[in-house]
Design a protein around this motif. Structure first.
Motif, mmCIF file in Angstrom:
data_model
loop_
_atom_site.group_PDB
_atom_site.id
_atom_site.type_symbol
_atom_site.label_atom_id
_atom_site.label_comp_id
_atom_site.label_asym_id
_atom_site.label_seq_id
_atom_site.Cartn_x
_atom_site.Cartn_y
_atom_site.Cartn_z
ATOM 1 N N VAL A 14 0.843 -1.204 0.000
ATOM 2 C CA VAL A 14 0.000 0.000 0.000
ATOM 3 C C VAL A 14 0.874 1.249 0.000
ATOM 4 O O VAL A 14 0.631 2.208 -0.747
ATOM 5 C CB VAL A 14 -0.966 -0.012 1.196
ATOM 6 C CG1 VAL A 14 -1.686 1.333 1.314
ATOM 7 C CG2 VAL A 14 -1.976 -1.143 1.062
ATOM 8 N N ASP A 15 1.925 1.253 0.836
ATOM 9 C CA ASP A 15 2.833 2.399 0.892
ATOM 10 C C ASP A 15 3.585 2.581 -0.426
ATOM 11 O O ASP A 15 3.854 3.712 -0.848
ATOM 12 C CB ASP A 15 3.832 2.231 2.030
ATOM 13 C CG ASP A 15 3.199 2.395 3.406
ATOM 14 O OD1 ASP A 15 2.074 2.940 3.472
ATOM 15 O OD2 ASP A 15 3.826 1.977 4.394
ATOM 16 N N ALA A 16 3.937 1.467 -1.075
ATOM 17 C CA ALA A 16 4.655 1.547 -2.347
ATOM 18 C C ALA A 16 3.809 2.211 -3.425
ATOM 19 O O ALA A 16 4.311 2.980 -4.247
ATOM 20 C CB ALA A 16 5.077 0.151 -2.805
ATOM 21 N N VAL A 17 2.515 1.912 -3.405
ATOM 22 C CA VAL A 17 1.610 2.482 -4.413
ATOM 23 C C VAL A 17 1.322 3.946 -4.123
ATOM 24 O O VAL A 17 1.264 4.776 -5.038
ATOM 25 C CB VAL A 17 0.287 1.687 -4.464
ATOM 26 C CG1 VAL A 17 -0.683 2.337 -5.464
ATOM 27 C CG2 VAL A 17 0.551 0.235 -4.854
ATOM 28 N N THR A 18 1.154 4.276 -2.857
ATOM 29 C CA THR A 18 0.677 5.606 -2.498
ATOM 30 C C THR A 18 1.766 6.542 -1.988
ATOM 31 O O THR A 18 1.524 7.738 -1.833
ATOM 32 C CB THR A 18 -0.408 5.501 -1.400
ATOM 33 O OG1 THR A 18 0.161 4.887 -0.224
ATOM 34 C CG2 THR A 18 -1.569 4.647 -1.877
#
Length: 246
Positions: free
Chosen positions: A95-99
């Motif tokens: 999730v952090d990688a995408v956002t």
């Protein structure tokens, strides 16, 4: 040190009953093992709880996410009464990688992120970002990494310290949850995240008032599930496609 749980027996020695609560350890994109587990519990009307880290390292992320997404919406399609999935540190990294920033992308890739299936995985971003960090059923708590001994995990979630719970190892592994200091009605915690290596590799183990069922599926080829209701372990091994239980 950790006490080993007794070795599993054959699965047909204990039948799954409707309403049994079954936790599943870290799948890590091993669709083959997830499929074996689902075939075993199909039609049982059990309640299944995945303990997080369903993605990364195993290579079959998209298929795992597609199946989990479907079962979260409609557990009855395989004859389950309920189906839940908790947040693991790998879901949080994705999730952090995408956002987030490039640094977070690098961390996800460094920890087994599947670049080849990144586009398909993004289709599941909404529900992955909303996964619960922990849940309780009766006197049992379910969580991915663990908790701070003697402290209600709600306090950490409320203060935005979710990563502490998702990445937790020590002092939790040595001391356990210490329920008596914050909720004596709880009796055990079931978690994943920290598989054994060397001695005891591929097996569940106990800590004070807790059971870890991460058997390192991505490197051992063995997925572990635990029927909390019947205190029974099930193991699904890719090598010979046989299941075992205790």
């Amino acid at each position: 040190m950790k006490d080993l749980v007794t070795s599993p027996r054959l699965p047909d020695s204990v039948a799954i009953s409707p309403g049994d609560v079954i936790a599943v350890g870290d799948i890590h994109a091993r669709y083959d093992l997830l499929e074996m587990f689902l075939e075993y519990v199909q039609g049982s009307q059990a309640c299944v709880i995945l303990l997080g880290d369903i993605i990364d390292r195993g290579g079959d992320d998209a298929r795992v996410l597609n199946v989990v997404s479907s079962l979260l919406r409609e557990p009855e399609i395989v004859g389950l009464s309920n189906f839940f999935c908790l947040m693991g540190n790998h879901e949080a990294m994705f999730v952090d990688a995408v956002t987030g920033s490039g640094d977070q992308w690098g961390m996800w890739m460094h920890n087994g992120g599947n670049f080849e299936q990144y586009a398909e995985m993004q289709e599941h971003l909404d529900w992955l970002s909303e996964l619960p960090v922990y849940m309780t059923v009766g006197d049992t708590m379910f969580i991915h990494g663990g908790g701070v001994p003697g402290r209600d995990p709600f306090d950490l979630v409320d203060k935005g310290k979710v990563d502490t719970l998702l990445w937790m190892r020590e002092p939790f592994l040595s001391r356990g949850p210490e329920f008596e200091k914050w909720n004596p009605e709880l009796k055990q915690i079931v978690f994943g995240h920290t598989p054994q290596v060397d001695e005891g590799e591929g097996q569940p183990y106990t800590i004070p008032n807790g059971i870890c069922i991460d058997s390192g599926a991505y490197f051992t080829g063995t997925l572990t599930a635990y029927n909390v209701t019947q205190e029974t372990f099930y193991q699904f091994t890719a090598k010979d496609e046989e299941t075992t239980s205790d």
